[in-house]
Design a protein around this motif. Structure first.
Motif, short mmCIF file in Angstrom:
data_model
loop_
_atom_site.label_atom_id
_atom_site.label_comp_id
_atom_site.label_asym_id
_atom_site.label_seq_id
_atom_site.Cartn_x
_atom_site.Cartn_y
_atom_site.Cartn_z
N ILE A 13 136.96 35.82 -29.51
CA ILE A 13 136.40 37.16 -29.30
C ILE A 13 136.98 38.16 -30.30
O ILE A 13 136.25 38.96 -30.89
CB ILE A 13 136.67 37.64 -27.86
CG1 ILE A 13 135.88 36.78 -26.86
CG2 ILE A 13 136.29 39.12 -27.70
CD1 ILE A 13 136.19 37.08 -25.41
N LEU A 14 138.29 38.08 -30.52
CA LEU A 14 138.94 38.99 -31.47
C LEU A 14 138.41 38.80 -32.88
O LEU A 14 138.22 39.78 -33.62
CB LEU A 14 140.45 38.77 -31.44
CG LEU A 14 141.22 39.36 -30.25
CD1 LEU A 14 142.68 38.92 -30.28
CD2 LEU A 14 141.13 40.89 -30.24
N VAL A 15 138.19 37.57 -33.27
CA VAL A 15 137.66 37.29 -34.61
C VAL A 15 136.27 37.89 -34.78
O VAL A 15 135.97 38.53 -35.80
CB VAL A 15 137.62 35.77 -34.89
CG1 VAL A 15 136.82 35.49 -36.17
CG2 VAL A 15 139.03 35.22 -35.03
N ILE A 16 135.42 37.71 -33.78
CA ILE A 16 134.07 38.28 -33.84
C ILE A 16 134.13 39.80 -33.97
O ILE A 16 133.46 40.41 -34.81
CB ILE A 16 133.26 37.89 -32.59
CG1 ILE A 16 132.95 36.39 -32.59
CG2 ILE A 16 131.95 38.69 -32.53
CD1 ILE A 16 132.20 35.92 -31.37
N VAL A 17 134.97 40.42 -33.14
CA VAL A 17 135.12 41.88 -33.17
C VAL A 17 135.62 42.34 -34.53
O VAL A 17 135.10 43.30 -35.11
CB VAL A 17 136.09 42.35 -32.06
CG1 VAL A 17 136.44 43.82 -32.23
CG2 VAL A 17 135.49 42.12 -30.68
N ALA A 18 136.65 41.66 -35.05
CA ALA A 18 137.26 42.06 -36.32
C ALA A 18 136.31 41.92 -37.49
O ALA A 18 136.24 42.81 -38.36
CB ALA A 18 138.52 41.23 -36.57
N VAL A 19 135.57 40.82 -37.54
CA VAL A 19 134.64 40.58 -38.66
C VAL A 19 133.51 41.61 -38.65
O VAL A 19 133.17 42.20 -39.68
CB VAL A 19 134.07 39.15 -38.61
CG1 VAL A 19 132.96 38.99 -39.64
CG2 VAL A 19 135.17 38.14 -38.85
N ILE A 20 132.94 41.84 -37.47
CA ILE A 20 131.87 42.85 -37.37
C ILE A 20 132.40 44.23 -37.71
O ILE A 20 131.75 45.01 -38.42
CB ILE A 20 131.27 42.85 -35.94
CG1 ILE A 20 130.55 41.54 -35.67
CG2 ILE A 20 130.32 44.03 -35.77
CD1 ILE A 20 130.01 41.40 -34.27
N TRP A 21 133.62 44.53 -37.23
CA TRP A 21 134.25 45.82 -37.50
C TRP A 21 134.44 46.02 -39.00
O TRP A 21 134.10 47.08 -39.53
CB TRP A 21 135.59 45.86 -36.78
CG TRP A 21 136.22 47.22 -36.70
CD1 TRP A 21 135.81 48.38 -37.31
CD2 TRP A 21 137.40 47.56 -35.96
NE1 TRP A 21 136.64 49.42 -37.00
CE2 TRP A 21 137.63 48.95 -36.17
CE3 TRP A 21 138.27 46.85 -35.15
CZ2 TRP A 21 138.71 49.62 -35.59
CZ3 TRP A 21 139.34 47.52 -34.56
CH2 TRP A 21 139.55 48.89 -34.79
N MET A 22 134.96 45.01 -39.68
CA MET A 22 135.19 45.15 -41.12
C MET A 22 133.88 45.31 -41.88
O MET A 22 133.76 46.15 -42.77
CB MET A 22 135.97 43.97 -41.68
CG MET A 22 136.10 44.03 -43.21
SD MET A 22 137.16 42.76 -43.94
CE MET A 22 138.79 43.41 -43.61
#
Length: 219
Positions: A13-22
């Motif tokens: 979940i954190l990876v998905i959030v971080a990639v979309i955020w960036m």
């Protein structure tokens, strides 16, 4: 195993959030890029690899808990080791190198999505692999697979830099990790250093994984 499942789901979940955020961030922070350009960073690539391996591992672990499979395959553990090494490199290089050469300052590398990718995901990944995914199925020779992500990225980085070099100097914006700051001769130091660094890091994580009780029987 339930703790491992929780960790892996959280990492995914954190990876998905971080990639979309960036990819949607326009803050202009160092080592960030919007849309597809974000994939040029090893930070993003290593986190995506970690997210994928965490998702696969969580599914396999859930199946074991529910009795749908007897054990987790060696291949999946090897993938988890390689991805854990990749994000660990991301964190260590950020803390001990990039934080001191980046013009925007050390803590700028831990703002917004960078906090997740440079620190949160690497730490969680190391914790779950070392403490909750112990296995005897991966041997020392499997550490060689940890080189694959770095070798592939190293080839891409070399192509990107050398193809944008004039008179021995890389054009601005193409040596984003400043590995060619002192000219092309830097390659003679950077690549061998990372080769040794990957082996050492992979060996340490593999050894820590096998240390202690709680080793699970594998297929």
């Amino acid at each position: 195993m339930k703790k491992a499942i929780a960790f892996n789901i959280a990492i995914f979940i954190l990876v998905i959030v971080a990639v979309i955020w960036m990819m949607t961030d326009n803050s202009g922070l160092s080592l960030t890029a919007s849309k597809i350009q974000a994939l040029r960073y090893f930070t993003v690539d290593s986190n995506i690899l970690m997210g994928i391996s965490a998702a696969f591992m969580a599914v396999a672990q859930i199946q074991v808990v529910k009795g749908r499979r007897k054990s987790i395959s060696t291949a999946l553990y090897v993938l988890k080791l390689a991805s854990t090494v990749a994000v660990a490199i991301t964190m260590l290089v950020t803390v001990f190198y990039l934080g001191f050469v980046i013009t925007t300052g050390f803590f700028s590398l831990f703002c917004h999505s960078n906090f997740i990718m440079h620190l949160a995901v690497p730490v969680l990944s190391i914790v779950v692999f070392v403490l909750y995914e112990k296995t005897s199925s991966i041997s020392l020779k499997h550490n060689l697979f940890s080189y694959i992500p770095l070798v592939l990225y190293g080839i891409y980085y070399a192509i990107a830099t050398f193809s944008h070099m004039k008179n021995g100097v890389v054009e601005k914006g193409y040596d984003w990790y400043q590995f060619f700051k002192f000219g092309t001769k830097s390659v003679l130091l950077v690549y061998p250093f990372f080769a040794g660094f990957v082996f050492l890091l992979s060996y340490v994580l593999w050894k820590l994984n096998r240390t202690g009780k709680g080793t699970q029987a594998q297929a």
